[in-house]
Design a protein around this motif. Structure first.
Motif, PDB file in Angstrom:
ATOM      1  N   LEU A 410       0.826  -1.209   0.000  1.00  0.00           N
ATOM      2  CA  LEU A 410       0.000   0.000   0.000  1.00  0.00           C
ATOM      3  C   LEU A 410       0.863   1.264   0.000  1.00  0.00           C
ATOM      4  O   LEU A 410       0.514   2.261  -0.628  1.00  0.00           O
ATOM      5  N   ALA A 411       1.984   1.229   0.731  1.00  0.00           N
ATOM      6  CA  ALA A 411       2.898   2.373   0.742  1.00  0.00           C
ATOM      7  C   ALA A 411       3.485   2.600  -0.643  1.00  0.00           C
ATOM      8  O   ALA A 411       3.656   3.741  -1.084  1.00  0.00           O
ATOM      9  N   GLY A 412       3.814   1.525  -1.360  1.00  0.00           N
ATOM     10  CA  GLY A 412       4.345   1.658  -2.723  1.00  0.00           C
ATOM     11  C   GLY A 412       3.310   2.137  -3.711  1.00  0.00           C
ATOM     12  O   GLY A 412       3.647   2.765  -4.723  1.00  0.00           O
ATOM     13  N   ALA A 413       2.017   1.846  -3.443  1.00  0.00           N
ATOM     14  CA  ALA A 413       0.951   2.245  -4.370  1.00  0.00           C
ATOM     15  C   ALA A 413       0.419   3.645  -4.094  1.00  0.00           C
ATOM     16  O   ALA A 413       0.118   4.397  -5.031  1.00  0.00           O
ATOM     17  N   TYR A 414       0.293   4.019  -2.809  1.00  0.00           N
ATOM     18  CA  TYR A 414      -0.365   5.285  -2.458  1.00  0.00           C
ATOM     19  C   TYR A 414       0.440   6.162  -1.505  1.00  0.00           C
ATOM     20  O   TYR A 414      -0.064   7.203  -1.061  1.00  0.00           O
ATOM     21  N   GLY A 415       1.630   5.770  -1.143  1.00  0.00           N
ATOM     22  CA  GLY A 415       2.450   6.583  -0.261  1.00  0.00           C
ATOM     23  C   GLY A 415       1.926   6.612   1.168  1.00  0.00           C
ATOM     24  O   GLY A 415       1.397   5.609   1.677  1.00  0.00           O
ATOM     25  N   ILE A 416       2.068   7.758   1.819  1.00  0.00           N
ATOM     26  CA  ILE A 416       1.646   7.895   3.213  1.00  0.00           C
ATOM     27  C   ILE A 416       0.138   7.693   3.352  1.00  0.00           C
ATOM     28  O   ILE A 416      -0.336   7.173   4.367  1.00  0.00           O
ATOM     29  N   ILE A 417      -0.625   8.073   2.321  1.00  0.00           N
ATOM     30  CA  ILE A 417      -2.072   7.844   2.355  1.00  0.00           C
ATOM     31  C   ILE A 417      -2.354   6.344   2.479  1.00  0.00           C
ATOM     32  O   ILE A 417      -3.250   5.918   3.212  1.00  0.00           O
ATOM     33  N   GLY A 418      -1.596   5.534   1.779  1.00  0.00           N
ATOM     34  CA  GLY A 418      -1.760   4.077   1.877  1.00  0.00           C
ATOM     35  C   GLY A 418      -1.420   3.559   3.267  1.00  0.00           C
ATOM     36  O   GLY A 418      -2.092   2.668   3.790  1.00  0.00           O
TER      37      GLY A 418
END
Length: 493
Positions: A410-418
């Motif tokens: 999720l961090a790789g897909a959406y950054g901090i939002i993920g």
């Protein structure tokens, strides 16, 4: 269809063999005594042969009078006896170490319990190591384990209930609690869930725990498994309910909350400030273990601005030759750490330790030199792995390591939002969980400030006069708070 006594000698011996599938281990001794046919049966490796010869066979063969079932029970010096007219149940008792004596013509066979139990002696715990406190662990013998618990909890208030689980292979289960302390609802919940099980067999306590837990879909354990008698007895003394399964060295305790999985009995043996510091260190370690690697991935993929400029230069230099995006790089290294951990656990102890240390150093250095990963990520992955190992519960540590993988994605897909989304989902998921019907996030939710001493921090014993409210024990007070704080010098006595 069950087979009932009485029957003649030939049919009785033939039927016994059939019920045990013509087992070569079934020993049958039939002899005439004062015009009586007496048949002694047992399974060779299941009984104490010396006691059988000295306390049973010698008395029967040397007597000059006719025997009856009543005479057998009164004259043979074995206290654990029973009578059975059902051959299926008789065979079941023989499997557990009983000797069957049948006098032809009688309506019941007499069974004497002479079990031969093979078990290892009490040794040091392997999976839960302690620096301070008792080092002994449970064994596979239920009798030995009960003896240890009775020795530690030397009170008539201790209740040990016996249940039988398994329709094809039966296992003896014991429920352990303090009658004047344990909440009746917790005891009844545990008892009913075990009674309601319709399974062929229960191989171990850990299997039983999975069968009776509230949710089987979550990665988080809801009941604690321990091989330490002091932890088991300490939990019973707090009003919890324990479960033991014969032939298993692991005990089950419930209900539990999330924070109990980060406690160790070692916290009690240290001074309160040391114990609190180490317990809080574990919580911080778990948080770092979850978010360190995802934050690295999010920062290098979307949020370069959160990285200090001096560190950004070294990050760029270390990643200059890496052909993979940060998310793939992190997943590869995390998988490598898990492979090393699993290989080290499966290999013999000395080889496994060498494999873990040498393999980690060699592979890490080779990966950096080959340009597959950056040296900064190796440091972060190593810190995350070390932090996850601080959990006293092996199952909780494993759960924390599993959580990292979806968070990295999720961090790789959406950054901090993920990351925020993953953490929010995690909190909501934990709020829904229960342990024996009790809230899993207690004392945070529902909020109980006074219960923080039982889970998050450790106060001095003088400040611990009241029991945990979330446990809803019958006795609310451990001791008088005023008496506990009272101090007298020698000259005042």
């Amino acid at each position: 269809m069950s087979t009932l006594l009485p029957m003649n000698k030939e049919r009785y011996m033939k039927k016994s063999k059939q019920l045990l599938n013509e087992s070569p281990d079934l020993i049958q001794k039939a002899f005439k005594h004062e015009e009586q046919a007496i048949i002694v049966q047992y399974i060779a490796y299941q009984v104490e042969k010396e006691k059988l010869e000295d306390e049973v066979m010698e008395i029967i063969t040397k007597s000059n009078h006719k025997w009856s079932n009543e005479d057998l029970i009164n004259k043979i010096p074995i206290t654990s006896t029973s009578q059975e007219d059902n051959m299926d149940r008789m065979i079941q008792q023989m499997i557990h170490g009983s000797v069957s004596i049948y006098i032809e013509g009688e309506k019941e066979a007499v069974l004497f319990a002479l079990p031969k139990q093979e078990h290892r002696s009490l040794n040091q715990a392997e999976t839960e190591s302690l620096v301070f406190g008792p080092q002994v662990s449970f064994t596979e013998s239920l009798i030995t384990n009960l003896n240890v618990i009775r020795w530690r909890l030397d009170t008539s208030d201790l209740v040990v209930e016996k249940l039988i689980v398994g329709e094809r292979v039966q296992s003896e289960v014991r429920i352990v609690y303090l009658k004047s302390l344990a909440n009746e609802e917790n005891v009844e919940t545990m008892r009913q869930r075990i009674k309601d099980l319709k399974v062929a067999e229960v191989e171990d306590t850990s299997v039983l725990g999975q069968l009776i837990e509230d949710s089987s879909s979550t990665v988080f354990p809801q009941l604690i498994f321990t091989e330490l008698p002091d932890r088991f007895c300490n939990s019973i003394s707090k009003g919890r309910v324990g479960v033991m399964v014969d032939k298993s060295p692991t005990m089950l305790i419930g209900p539990m909350n999330l924070f109990n999985f980060f406690e160790s009995t070692e916290d009690l043996y240290m001074r309160w400030n040391m114990g609190s510091f180490i317990r809080l260190l574990r919580f911080v370690s778990m948080a770092l273990s979850i978010i360190l690697t995802p934050m690295y991935v999010a920062a290098l993929t979307f949020h370069y601005e959160i990285v200090p400029s001096t560190l950004l230069v070294s990050l760029g230099q270390s990643r200059a030759t890496v052909p993979f995006p940060p998310v793939l790089e992190a997943l590869l290294l995390e998988m490598l750490i898990e492979l090393l951990r699993e290989a080290g656990a499966r290999l013999p102890t000395k080889v496994g330790q060498t494999m873990g240390i040498v393999g980690g150093i060699v592979l890490g250095q080779a990966a950096v030199e080959a340009g597959f990963t950056s040296n900064i990520l190796i440091i972060i992955i190593a810190l995350s792995a070390l932090a996850s190992f601080t959990a006293p519960s092996y199952l909780m540590g494993t759960a924390i390591r599993i959580i990292r993988f979806p968070m990295i994605i999720l961090a790789g897909a959406y950054g901090i939002i993920g990351i925020v989304f993953a953490l929010s989902f995690l909190v909501i998921h934990l709020l829904k969980q229960k342990s024996l019907g009790r809230p899993y996030l207690s004392p945070i939710y529902p909020f109980q400030w006074k219960d923080f001493n039982e889970s998050i921090i450790r106060l001095p014993f003088q400040k611990n006069a009241e029991r945990s409210k979330s446990m809803m024990t019958k006795d609310k007070d451990r001791y008088s708070k005023d008496k506990a704080n009272e101090r007298k010098d020698v000259d005042r006595l």
